[in-house]
Design a protein around this motif. Structure first.
Motif, PDB file in Angstrom:
ATOM      1  N   GLN A   3       0.836  -1.188   0.000  1.00 50.08           N
ATOM      2  CA  GLN A   3       0.000   0.000   0.000  1.00 50.08           C
ATOM      3  C   GLN A   3       0.874   1.241   0.000  1.00 50.08           C
ATOM      4  O   GLN A   3       1.855   1.313   0.744  1.00 50.08           O
ATOM      5  N   TYR A 109       4.037  -0.349  -7.945  1.00 47.44           N
ATOM      6  CA  TYR A 109       2.780   0.032  -7.319  1.00 47.44           C
ATOM      7  C   TYR A 109       2.606   1.541  -7.407  1.00 47.44           C
ATOM      8  O   TYR A 109       3.587   2.294  -7.369  1.00 47.44           O
ATOM      9  N   GLN A 112      -2.336   6.754  -4.578  1.00 52.98           N
ATOM     10  CA  GLN A 112      -3.691   7.143  -4.964  1.00 52.98           C
ATOM     11  C   GLN A 112      -3.747   8.491  -5.674  1.00 52.98           C
ATOM     12  O   GLN A 112      -4.777   8.828  -6.266  1.00 52.98           O
TER      13      GLN A 112
END
Length: 120
Positions: A3, A109, A112
């Protein structure tokens, strides 16, 4: 598994400064490259800056001399210090990390995104 959490975006006047942060967490063996990208309305996402695991930095010509990328390997965090901001810097900024997993697999990754708006 991984994340990325971005922070630090906002509204700033031309000539001002802003500092973006991106922290990675999860199943991470190590991190290779880390970087920042941005996307303005009607334009493609473009590279802003990257930093390798050893600390080598790379910048887009448009931000060279004004932006500084750095990383804290102990915290799995990448930063972007932005100074002398211009209205044309207005965009959504995304961080990207290339994670090395315990299996040996490399995978990238995306964060956001965080909005940076520079007023004139």
């Amino acid at each position: 598994q991984v994340q990325l959490v971005e922070s630090g975006g906002g509204l700033v006047q031309a000539g001002g400064s802003l500092r973006l942060s991106c922290a990675a967490s999860g199943s991470i063996f190590s991190i290779n490259f880390m970087g920042w990208y941005r996307q303005a309305p009607g334009k493609q996402r473009e590279l802003v800056a990257t930093i390798a695991s050893g600390g080598r930095e790379n910048y887009a010509d448009s931000v060279k001399g004004r932006f500084t990328i750095s990383r804290d390997n102990a915290k799995n965090t990448v930063y972007l210090q932005m100074s002398s901001l211009k209205p044309e810097d207005t965009a959504v900024y995304y961080c990207n990390v290339q994670v090395i997993h315990s299996s040996g697999q490399y995978r990238s990754y995306w964060g956001q995104g965080t909005q940076v708006t520079v007023s004139s």
